[in-house]
Design an enzyme around this catalytic site. Structure first.
Site, short mmCIF file in Angstrom:
data_model
loop_
_atom_site.label_atom_id
_atom_site.label_comp_id
_atom_site.label_asym_id
_atom_site.label_seq_id
_atom_site.Cartn_x
_atom_site.Cartn_y
_atom_site.Cartn_z
N HIS A 54 31.34 35.38 53.20
CA HIS A 54 32.75 34.75 52.70
C HIS A 54 33.27 33.69 53.19
CE1 HIS A 54 36.81 34.24 50.87
NE2 HIS A 54 36.41 34.71 50.41
N CYS B 90 30.76 37.38 38.45
CA CYS B 90 31.25 35.90 39.19
C CYS B 90 30.97 36.13 40.36
CB CYS B 90 32.99 35.84 38.83
SG CYS B 90 33.33 37.94 39.78
#
Length: 838
Positions: free
Chosen positions: A417, A789
């Site tokens: 992330h 996404c």
């Protein structure tokens, strides 16, 4: 040489000079890549060396009946064509063989036809045996590899030393003994026997050509290119060496003065090849007594620089040589991001001293000063400086410094992330620097025998995965008008829309400049990480709901969220923006429990009380697997004050933009939804805060259960977005971060997996679920909009699948938007051609 009796049966010998040899559709199978290339060049009128191809289907001995006789016949014909004789020291016929084997890269063997007797005669004739023995040595080693599978391990006495450091005659003796031992029989001394041994060693195609002598008056060797490989400018360019190769290479234009006739013949050959191949090309050539031979040619991929490849393709369209579709298909989309970012000056970078190397995680380059603390990185970044944050690993307290840094260097592998965020911002990253020691107390970073101190200047090359000592010149992006023109053509051909994953006004502005048609993923947690607001988040977590301090903290977060969203909506005016509500679990915003316990040991008074309360909150939120725990919509339902705050900020930002006369198109993504009831209840909560604002509410699909329930979810939402990062984790039952630091590299090395499933959509697993969700969702709602996404939305192969699956859009980091635009166009062009062919 005396030929054997003419053989019958299977035909092993083929001529690449035959007019018909390239006409049949199975030419590549029959004469191989090298033979086909020579055949095509010959048909274009380019002079190539005389030769033939030995082609076999398998190397079982009973299938090779007649091979030896056919090889001898072919060599006898070659002697007649060239006027040279095998074994003749006065006019020897020496050969070059290009060996192609199934599943292996081709290899070349030079001076085939040399044997011990011929070497001795050549030595007597020249009076200097070193060079002759070196040539023989190189041949024996290459022959041993092709015929008997011998590698360097079989030649330790030779492979560990340069041929120029030892007596080459002695080295020849060592290698010949190793060959005899490996063969278990006499090693062939004649060219026919050597060729047959190579075929029996596993070769499927052997292209044999006369080895053009490089010595003597009027002789030369060289390389010529139709375009400059670094800039894409039309040439020709290249270099050549006169005579036996002892001199320095000379620029190709000088050949016009030394060998004017041959130079003009070379230019004619280059023009003929350029017309025939309709692409940039590079050729290797040799000149024998003023006569030109083109030995080999490479098309297209001779240009390694992405910007040069783009320029050449666009120029060829402008010249009417190729179509726009062909130009698009000739550009590798994966090379585009490097064109959009600063890069180390290649000339200066060659001489630069490397401090440490690691994984090239986020491309680009920057010059900055070393800082070892996130707080200092944030302060320097806010003051307009360029801090390079160097850490062992990134923790929750490092987030603000990470976002303010000009570059990040880490000894450990960063969390996926964090990498996504940094790549999206265009911040160069080098991580996984094993052996790098960061000592924050002394202010030093050590690697091997080198060290840098805080404040020292360094240059981070994220494209190469290197940290260079000192300030190395950094060039601006290579992208320009040529790329814009090419992408304009792509936009007219693609079916998939392309959005960006952008979390800040700066990201949104950059994404729009790169051609994004909206934002498919705006991660609202980015606001929580920026300067000053991390403390507000922690107060909300510590106080829970209803406390006065928590209300004040929520108000601060709402104001920061609104400000960021206003900037994002303004940058994307008139284009859709999908705002994802808070997705990570709350513990990601809190300090590490072990660090807190260490600090608590020596703390007293108010400090100890605060540390104790924080530790208590951290322990209360601890989960065995937080990524599968209380996060996303689950967090929103259990702590609705957080999502309500975000909803108010979204609505206020949209309202304020409308007051300015702008046109925000706002969508909200509810993360990690699996059950229709989750979405129904969350919609009620959000609608209460949106008021009269027209904001569309959709959901992310991030688990197999959500794919199976897509029909029911489609009755609640007009659009669904596949979060392929989490969907891959939950489908495979694999943690992305743990796998990349664990078994995944081994799986890729062993070929168990062809590609990293977190980089490229797993068609047979995740892909099937996407198709299932598409069918179920559109079965309930034919107008259902579907997007992706996850970062796989910027991978060309994944985009090809998503085009075939009929999705509406992909979304990826800003620097990958041009990649997605190009890849989507290529998928559409290929699909159209396939349809036409049917």
């Amino acid at each position: 040489m005396a030929a054997r009796e003419k053989t019958e049966g299977q035909r092993f010998i083929h001529s690449f000079l035959d007019e018909t040899s390239h006409e049949a559709g199975d030419a590549l199978d029959r004469i191989g890549e090298r033979g086909s290339a020579l055949s095509r060049m010959a048909r274009l009128g380019v002079p190539v060396p005389e030769g033939f191809v030995v082609s076999v289907e398998n190397t079982a001995e009973d299938a090779l009946r007649g091979l030896d006789g056919q090889i001898e016949e072919a060599l006898e014909r070659l002697e007649g064509e060239t006027g040279c004789t095998l074994g003749d020291p006065e006019n020897p016929l020496l050969l070059a063989a290009h060996v192609e084997s199934l599943g292996a890269a081709g290899r070349s063997i030079f001076h085939l036809g040399l044997d011990e007797a011929l070497v001795q005669r050549l030595v007597q004739r020249s009076g200097d045996g070193n060079e002759t023995h070196r040539a023989y040595l190189r041949f024996l080693e290459a022959f041993g590899q092709a015929a008997y599978g011998l590698g360097d391990a079989k030649f330790p006495e030779v492979s560990d030393r340069s041929p120029h450091e030892e007596d080459p005659k002695e080295q020849v003796r060592v290698v010949r003994e190793a060959l005899h031992e490996a063969a278990g029989e006499e090693v062939p001394e004649d060219a026919a026997g050597q060729l047959a041994a190579i075929v029996r060693g596993g070769a499927s195609r052997v292209t044999v050509t006369r080895l053009i002598p490089s010595s003597g008056e009027g002789s030369a060797t060289g390389v010529a290119r139709t375009h400059d490989p670094g800039t894409g400018e039309k040439g020709p360019t290249g270099e050549f060496v006169v005579g036996d190769g002892g001199g320095d290479p000379r620029p190709l234009p000088e050949m016009a003065r030394l060998m004017p006739g041959t130079h003009e013949e070379l230019l004619r050959a280059m023009r003929a090849l350029a017309d025939g191949y309709r692409d940039a090309l590079e050729v290797e050539f040799a000149v024998e007594d003023g006569r030109l031979y083109v030995l080999d040619g490479w098309v297209g991929d001779v240009v390694g620089d992405a910007a040069a490849r783009v320029k050449i393709s666009v120029d060829l369209v402008r010249e009417g040589v190729i179509s726009r579709e062909e130009a698009l298909l000739r550009v590798d989309p994966a090379g585009i991001p490097d064109m959009l970012r600063p890069r180390v000056d290649p000339e200066a970078g060659e001489d630069a001293e490397v401090f440490v190397r690691g994984i090239a995680a986020s491309p680009g380059a920057t010059v900055g000063v070393v800082v070892l603390a996130a707080k200092e990185a944030r302060e320097r970044g806010e003051n307009g400086e360029s801090p390079v944050l160097v850490v062992d690993s990134l923790g929750p307290d490092d987030k603000e410094g990470m976002l303010a840094a000009a570059a990040v260097v880490a000894a450990d592998v960063l969390a996926s992330h964090d990498l996504l965020v940094l790549k999206g911002m265009g911040i160069p990253v080098v991580h996984g620097c094993e052996g790098m020691e960061v000592d924050a107390e002394s202010g030093e970073v050590k690697f091997g025998g080198s060290k840098v101190r805080g404040g020292d200047p360094v240059t981070v090359d994220g494209s190469a995965g290197a940290v260079l000592l000192g300030e190395i010149p950094v060039l601006g992006p290579a992208a320009g008008g040529y790329l814009e023109e090419l992408l304009g053509w792509a936009d007219g051909m693609r079916k998939l829309r392309v959005r960006a994953n952008a979390d800040t006004p700066e990201d949104a502005k950059r994404a729009r400049e790169f051609g994004a048609e909206g934002i498919g993923l705006c991660r609202t947690e980015r606001t929580f990480m920026r300067g000053g607001l991390l403390g507000s988040v922690r107060r909300v977590i510590l106080e829970g709901s209803g406390g006065g301090d928590a209300e004040e903290a929520l108000s601060e977060l709402e104001e920061g969220q609104r400000e960021d969203l206003e900037g994002i909506f303004r940058a994307m005016d008139g284009l859709p923006v999908s705002v994802r509500l808070l997705d990570p679990p709350l513990n990601e915003f809190l300090p590490d429990a072990d660090d807190l316990r260490e600090k608590l040991v020596g703390a007293e008074g108010e400090e100890a009380d605060e540390l104790g309360r924080t530790l208590e909150a951290v322990e209360a939120l601890e989960e065995t697997n937080p990524m599968l725990g209380t996060r996303g919509v689950r967090l929103g339902l259990l702590r609705p004050e957080i999502y309500r705050m975000q909803a108010r900020a979204i609505a206020a930002a949209a309202r304020n933009l409308k007051y300015e006369g702008l046109h925000p198109l706002v969508e909200v993504l509810v993360p990690l939804v699996q059950f229709p009831e989750e979405l129904r209840r969350m919609k009620e909560i959000l609608r209460e805060e949106f008021g009269d604002e027209e904001i569309t509410i959709g959901a992310t699909i991030e688990a197999p259960r959500a794919c199976v329930a897509a029909g029911a979810l489609a009755r609640e939402a007009p659009f669904l977005s596949f979060g392929t990062n989490d969907l891959t984790q939950t489908t495979l039952g694999v943690s992305r971060d743990d796998a990349r630091g664990g078994f995944l590299p081994e799986y890729l090395d062993r070929g168990i997996l062809e590609a990293d499933p977190f980089d490229r959509i797993d068609r047979d697993g995740v892909g099937k679920l996407i198709e299932l969700a598409r069918d179920l969702g559109r079965g309930e709602n034919p107008q259902l909009k579907l997007g992706v996404c996850g970062e796989q939305g910027g991978d060309p192969e994944s985009i090809r699948f998503l085009h075939e699956a009929g999705l509406d859009y992909v979304s990826c980091s800003p620097y990958r938007v041009p990649v997605a635009r190009m890849a989507a166009a290529q998928a559409a062009v290929d699909a159209s051609r396939a349809s036409t062919a049917r």
